[in-house]
Design an enzyme around this catalytic site. Structure first.
Site, PDB file in Angstrom:
ATOM      1  CB  CYS A 250       0.635  -4.881 -14.973  1.00 14.72           C
ATOM      2  SG  CYS A 250       0.476  -5.454 -16.659  1.00 14.72           S
TER       3      CYS A 250
ATOM      4  CG  ASP B  85       3.654 -13.704 -14.184  1.00 16.64           C
ATOM      5  OD1 ASP B  85       3.412 -13.805 -12.979  1.00 16.64           O
ATOM      6  OD2 ASP B  85       2.897 -13.141 -14.993  1.00 16.64           O
TER       7      ASP B  85
HETATM    8  O1  LIG Z   1      -3.176  -9.218 -15.380  1.00 12.26           O
HETATM    9  C1  LIG Z   1      -3.675 -10.116 -16.071  1.00 12.26           C
HETATM   10  O2  LIG Z   1      -4.818 -10.543 -15.865  1.00 12.26           O
HETATM   11  C2  LIG Z   1      -2.884 -10.718 -17.200  1.00 12.26           C
HETATM   12  C3  LIG Z   1      -3.550 -11.446 -18.174  1.00 12.26           C
HETATM   13  C4  LIG Z   1      -2.850 -11.999 -19.232  1.00 12.26           C
HETATM   14  C5  LIG Z   1      -1.485 -11.834 -19.329  1.00 12.26           C
HETATM   15  C6  LIG Z   1      -0.804 -11.117 -18.356  1.00 12.26           C
HETATM   16  C7  LIG Z   1      -1.474 -10.571 -17.281  1.00 12.26           C
HETATM   17  N1  LIG Z   1      -0.814  -9.874 -16.283  1.00 12.26           N
HETATM   18  C8  LIG Z   1       0.591  -9.948 -16.029  1.00 12.26           C
HETATM   19  O3  LIG Z   1       0.865 -10.884 -14.987  1.00 12.26           O
HETATM   20  C9  LIG Z   1       1.705 -10.292 -13.998  1.00 12.26           C
HETATM   21  C10 LIG Z   1       1.458 -10.855 -12.622  1.00 12.26           C
HETATM   22  O4  LIG Z   1       0.147 -10.576 -12.180  1.00 12.26           O
HETATM   23  P1  LIG Z   1      -0.215 -10.568 -10.613  1.00 12.26           P
HETATM   24  O5  LIG Z   1       0.530  -9.421 -10.011  1.00 12.26           O
HETATM   25  O6  LIG Z   1       0.185 -11.891 -10.061  1.00 12.26           O
HETATM   26  O7  LIG Z   1      -1.691 -10.351 -10.562  1.00 12.26           O
HETATM   27  C11 LIG Z   1       1.328  -8.817 -14.075  1.00 12.26           C
HETATM   28  O8  LIG Z   1       2.252  -8.010 -13.509  1.00 12.26           O
HETATM   29  C12 LIG Z   1       1.115  -8.617 -15.552  1.00 12.26           C
HETATM   30  O9  LIG Z   1       2.340  -8.290 -16.197  1.00 12.26           O
END
Ligand SMILES: O=C(O)c1ccccc1N[C@@H]1O[C@H](COP(=O)(O)O)[C@@H](O)[C@H]1O
Length: 213
Positions: free
Chosen positions: A7, A128
């Site tokens: 992502c 999440d």
């Molecule tokens: O990635 C971002 O900054 C974000 C911003 C707003 C909504 C979703 C976002 N990301 C999502 O969050 C998960 C977990 O992130 P991380 O791996 O803990 O950094 C990511 O996989 C996105 O789906």
């Protein structure tokens, strides 16, 4: 086999690396209400979505304030799926699912008490570690045992996210047994720029992790 989504793609070169690594899905983050280096413009997200090849799922990751706005964003970006973070309640998620011609993924915090309602409303649930504003990309893990219980209880596919990295993804898959895993900050060289070796390791370890019967 557990599927992997990478992502927060902002550049074509990272998209190419993610596809070459064998990822199942690619996340494009646009129109979010949190400050993140992974946000792209709607135009850029549209261009990147159009460049995603067949058999790889493009996912628009966004934080709309209404059903109308969610449907408008899907119409503009034309992804294969939309991942909704933020304040939309389960009935709004269900309305997006009815109106938008794509699969709808509801992102919830691991501690959300309405998780069952979100699971019923959406095509998939992304569990999440969200921040106070409902955004993801926190780099924080949560209670995987609790999410493992959700996976066991729900019919809806569960995607595990939050603080995953190449180093912990195999353990996460073995513990939670999710439909898929999702990572943003854990495979970056710097904010908004992917580390291609880390992407390769993440996908390989997610997909080859052993899930016992
Ligand atoms: O990635 C971002 O900054 C974000 C911003 C707003 C909504 C979703 C976002 N990301 C999502 O969050 C998960 C977990 O992130 P991380 O791996 O803990 O950094 C990511 O996989 C996105 O789906």
């Amino acid at each position: 086999m557990t599927r992997a989504k990478i992502c927060g793609i902002t550049r074509e070169t990272d998209l190419d690396a993610v596809v070459a690594a064998g990822a199942d899905a690619v996340g494009l983050t646009a129109a979010v209400t949190v400050d993140t280096p992974r946000e792209t413009s709607i135009t850029r997200a549209t261009d990147l979505a159009a460049a995603v090849p067949p058999f790889v799922t493009s996912v628009l990751v966004t934080m709309p304030d209404s059903v109308d706005r969610a449907v408008e964003l899907v119409d503009r970006v034309e992804p294969d799926a939309v991942q909704l973070h933020g304040n939309l309640r389960p009935d709004a998620i269900a309305a997006v699912r009815e109106r938008a011609p794509v699969k709808v993924i509801a992102a919830v915090d691991a501690t959300d008490s309405a998780v069952d309602a979100y699971a019923d409303a959406a095509d998939a649930l992304l569990v999440d570690s969200v921040d106070e504003q409902g955004g993801g990309g926190t780099g924080e893990t949560h209670d995987w045992e609790r999410t493992a219980d959700l996976v066991a209880d729900l019919q809806t596919p569960v995607i595990l996210a939050g603080g995953l990295t190449p180093d912990n993804v195999a353990e996460a898959v073995e513990t939670v047994r999710p439909f898929a895993v999702d990572v943003a900050s854990g495979v970056e060289a710097e904010g908004g720029v992917k580390d291609h070796d880390a992407v390769r390791q993440f996908v390989e370890r997610a997909e080859s992790a052993v899930v016992s019967a």
